[in-house]
Write a protein that holds these residues in place. Structure first.
Motif, mmCIF file in Angstrom:
data_model
loop_
_atom_site.group_PDB
_atom_site.id
_atom_site.type_symbol
_atom_site.label_atom_id
_atom_site.label_comp_id
_atom_site.label_asym_id
_atom_site.label_seq_id
_atom_site.Cartn_x
_atom_site.Cartn_y
_atom_site.Cartn_z
ATOM 1 N N PHE A 199 0.831 -1.205 0.000
ATOM 2 C CA PHE A 199 0.000 0.000 0.000
ATOM 3 C C PHE A 199 0.868 1.259 0.000
ATOM 4 C CE2 PHE A 199 -1.817 3.334 2.777
ATOM 5 C CZ PHE A 199 -2.792 3.807 1.916
ATOM 6 N N VAL A 200 1.861 1.292 0.875
ATOM 7 C CA VAL A 200 2.748 2.464 0.957
ATOM 8 C C VAL A 200 3.508 2.638 -0.361
ATOM 9 C CG1 VAL A 200 4.793 3.408 2.114
ATOM 10 C CG2 VAL A 200 2.951 2.392 3.472
ATOM 11 N N GLU A 201 4.063 1.537 -0.860
ATOM 12 C CA GLU A 201 4.804 1.586 -2.121
ATOM 13 C C GLU A 201 3.905 2.053 -3.260
ATOM 14 O OE1 GLU A 201 5.546 -0.132 -6.028
ATOM 15 O OE2 GLU A 201 4.227 -1.133 -4.593
ATOM 16 N N GLY A 202 2.699 1.504 -3.332
ATOM 17 C CA GLY A 202 1.760 1.878 -4.387
ATOM 18 C C GLY A 202 1.315 3.322 -4.284
ATOM 19 N N SER A 203 1.167 3.807 -3.059
ATOM 20 C CA SER A 203 0.752 5.195 -2.839
ATOM 21 C C SER A 203 1.840 6.175 -3.265
ATOM 22 C CB SER A 203 0.411 5.421 -1.365
ATOM 23 O OG SER A 203 -0.661 4.603 -0.984
ATOM 24 N N ILE A 204 3.082 5.758 -3.131
ATOM 25 C CA ILE A 204 4.208 6.623 -3.496
ATOM 26 C C ILE A 204 4.490 6.575 -4.996
ATOM 27 C CG2 ILE A 204 6.719 6.926 -3.240
ATOM 28 C CD1 ILE A 204 6.329 5.954 -0.304
ATOM 29 N N THR A 205 4.527 5.362 -5.549
ATOM 30 C CA THR A 205 4.948 5.220 -6.945
ATOM 31 C C THR A 205 3.826 5.441 -7.957
ATOM 32 O OG1 THR A 205 4.562 2.831 -6.924
ATOM 33 C CG2 THR A 205 6.780 3.589 -6.355
ATOM 34 N N ASP A 206 2.585 5.248 -7.556
ATOM 35 C CA ASP A 206 1.467 5.368 -8.493
ATOM 36 C C ASP A 206 0.339 6.160 -7.843
ATOM 37 O OD1 ASP A 206 0.099 5.001 -10.852
ATOM 38 O OD2 ASP A 206 -0.493 2.930 -10.434
ATOM 39 N N PHE A 207 0.690 7.321 -7.307
ATOM 40 C CA PHE A 207 -0.262 8.107 -6.520
ATOM 41 C C PHE A 207 -1.419 8.662 -7.347
ATOM 42 C CE2 PHE A 207 3.132 10.918 -7.827
ATOM 43 C CZ PHE A 207 2.467 12.024 -8.310
ATOM 44 N N THR A 208 -1.322 8.649 -8.664
ATOM 45 C CA THR A 208 -2.432 9.145 -9.484
ATOM 46 C C THR A 208 -3.508 8.096 -9.713
ATOM 47 O OG1 THR A 208 -1.276 8.546 -11.522
ATOM 48 C CG2 THR A 208 -0.933 10.792 -10.691
ATOM 49 N N ASN A 209 -3.204 6.828 -9.426
ATOM 50 C CA ASN A 209 -4.182 5.762 -9.620
ATOM 51 C C ASN A 209 -4.990 5.590 -8.331
ATOM 52 O OD1 ASN A 209 -5.627 3.429 -10.150
ATOM 53 N ND2 ASN A 209 -3.932 2.440 -11.221
ATOM 54 N N VAL A 210 -5.983 6.452 -8.175
ATOM 55 C CA VAL A 210 -6.775 6.497 -6.945
ATOM 56 C C VAL A 210 -7.497 5.179 -6.696
ATOM 57 C CG1 VAL A 210 -8.649 7.697 -5.735
ATOM 58 C CG2 VAL A 210 -7.021 8.996 -7.129
ATOM 59 N N SER A 211 -8.030 4.555 -7.745
ATOM 60 C CA SER A 211 -8.746 3.282 -7.576
ATOM 61 C C SER A 211 -7.844 2.231 -6.960
ATOM 62 C CB SER A 211 -9.252 2.773 -8.926
ATOM 63 O OG SER A 211 -10.155 3.679 -9.484
ATOM 64 N N ARG A 212 -6.640 2.137 -7.470
ATOM 65 C CA ARG A 212 -5.677 1.153 -6.965
ATOM 66 C C ARG A 212 -5.336 1.424 -5.499
ATOM 67 N NH1 ARG A 212 0.354 0.399 -7.462
ATOM 68 N NH2 ARG A 212 0.644 -1.823 -7.715
ATOM 69 N N ILE A 213 -5.114 2.680 -5.165
ATOM 70 C CA ILE A 213 -4.763 3.044 -3.787
ATOM 71 C C ILE A 213 -5.906 2.712 -2.836
ATOM 72 C CG2 ILE A 213 -4.245 4.984 -2.251
ATOM 73 C CD1 ILE A 213 -2.689 6.212 -4.662
ATOM 74 N N VAL A 214 -7.139 3.002 -3.233
ATOM 75 C CA VAL A 214 -8.302 2.713 -2.381
ATOM 76 C C VAL A 214 -8.461 1.208 -2.188
ATOM 77 C CG1 VAL A 214 -10.824 2.858 -2.234
ATOM 78 C CG2 VAL A 214 -9.496 4.866 -2.887
ATOM 79 N N VAL A 215 -8.271 0.429 -3.254
ATOM 80 C CA VAL A 215 -8.367 -1.025 -3.131
ATOM 81 C C VAL A 215 -7.269 -1.551 -2.206
ATOM 82 C CG1 VAL A 215 -8.143 -3.208 -4.381
ATOM 83 C CG2 VAL A 215 -9.577 -1.398 -5.301
ATOM 84 N N LEU A 216 -6.046 -1.056 -2.378
ATOM 85 C CA LEU A 216 -4.950 -1.494 -1.508
ATOM 86 C C LEU A 216 -5.238 -1.134 -0.048
ATOM 87 C CD1 LEU A 216 -1.838 -0.588 -3.692
ATOM 88 C CD2 LEU A 216 -2.679 -2.882 -3.132
ATOM 89 N N LEU A 217 -5.799 0.046 0.184
ATOM 90 C CA LEU A 217 -6.156 0.444 1.554
ATOM 91 C C LEU A 217 -7.240 -0.474 2.110
ATOM 92 C CD1 LEU A 217 -5.903 2.347 3.963
ATOM 93 C CD2 LEU A 217 -7.565 3.848 2.828
ATOM 94 N N SER A 218 -8.230 -0.827 1.290
ATOM 95 C CA SER A 218 -9.301 -1.713 1.776
ATOM 96 C C SER A 218 -8.751 -3.098 2.117
ATOM 97 C CB SER A 218 -10.441 -1.810 0.759
ATOM 98 O OG SER A 218 -10.032 -2.519 -0.386
ATOM 99 N N ILE A 219 -7.745 -3.541 1.373
ATOM 100 C CA ILE A 219 -7.107 -4.825 1.680
ATOM 101 C C ILE A 219 -6.415 -4.746 3.031
ATOM 102 C CG2 ILE A 219 -5.256 -6.406 0.993
ATOM 103 C CD1 ILE A 219 -5.962 -5.629 -1.944
ATOM 104 N N VAL A 220 -5.717 -3.657 3.291
ATOM 105 C CA VAL A 220 -5.037 -3.477 4.580
ATOM 106 C C VAL A 220 -6.053 -3.459 5.717
ATOM 107 C CG1 VAL A 220 -3.694 -1.843 5.986
ATOM 108 C CG2 VAL A 220 -2.998 -2.329 3.632
ATOM 109 N N VAL A 221 -7.145 -2.728 5.536
ATOM 110 C CA VAL A 221 -8.179 -2.644 6.583
ATOM 111 C C VAL A 221 -8.784 -4.022 6.850
ATOM 112 C CG1 VAL A 221 -10.451 -1.687 7.142
ATOM 113 C CG2 VAL A 221 -8.675 -0.206 6.195
ATOM 114 N N ALA A 222 -9.144 -4.752 5.791
ATOM 115 C CA ALA A 222 -9.701 -6.099 5.959
ATOM 116 C C ALA A 222 -8.698 -7.002 6.666
ATOM 117 C CB ALA A 222 -10.094 -6.695 4.607
ATOM 118 N N ASN A 223 -7.430 -6.874 6.309
ATOM 119 C CA ASN A 223 -6.377 -7.689 6.917
ATOM 120 C C ASN A 223 -6.232 -7.381 8.410
ATOM 121 O OD1 ASN A 223 -3.258 -8.735 5.341
ATOM 122 N ND2 ASN A 223 -4.207 -9.495 7.187
ATOM 123 N N LEU A 224 -6.309 -6.104 8.769
ATOM 124 C CA LEU A 224 -6.197 -5.724 10.188
ATOM 125 C C LEU A 224 -7.405 -6.218 10.986
ATOM 126 C CD1 LEU A 224 -4.664 -2.152 9.823
ATOM 127 C CD2 LEU A 224 -3.493 -4.285 10.446
#
Length: 145
Positions: free
Chosen positions: A107-132
């Motif tokens: 998630f952190v890597e994706g947010s830094i390297t591909d910060f314009t792809n909002v859909s991807r960042i939101v999906v990665l964040l939802s994965i982190v939340v579900a995992n926690l």
């Protein structure tokens, strides 16, 4: 003696296991969505597609990643419904924690390297939340026994 109908202990136990199973499946769904977004963006297997060459074969590393991040959680999803041994609970908690660490890093890597792809960042964040949430539920399940 079998299970007694109306026993609140059985209902609570089953609810925990169903919740854990759903959370494992949610991780897989999130990762599948993430993969679909990457495919649409041409991040995977794009070499050769425009030149008419054969698409690039999936590497061994990619297979290991797919197996560890999607197939194992899929198995954990339904094993959680039928298995409640202490060893399985401990393995589940450790595996979910390691997966969370990887998901947070991704998630952190994706947010830094591909910060314009909002859909991807939101999906990665939802994965982190579900995992926690999964880790919290697994911890509660393990401590309840």
């Amino acid at each position: 003696m079998g299970r007694q109908q109306g026993d609140p202990g059985n209902v609570i136990k089953m609810n925990e296991q169903v919740t854990i199973s759903i959370l494992w499946a949610s991780l897989v769904l999130g990762l599948l969505i993430h993969t679909a977004i990457d495919i649409v963006d041409g991040l995977y297997f794009s070499v050769g597609e425009t030149s008419g060459e054969k698409p690039v074969a999936i590497s061994t590393t990619a297979h290991v990643v797919y197996l560890s991040s999607m197939v194992v959680p899929f198995f954990m999803s339904f094993l959680s419904l039928k298995t409640s041994s202490k060893g399985f609970k401990t393995f589940s908690l450790v595996y979910a924690s390691l997966l969370a660490l990887l998901n947070i890093i991704h998630f952190v890597e994706g947010s830094i390297t591909d910060f314009t792809n909002v859909s991807r960042i939101v999906v990665l964040l939802s994965i982190v939340v579900a995992n926690l949430f999964l880790i919290l539920e697994l911890n509660r399940w393990e401590n309840a026994s």
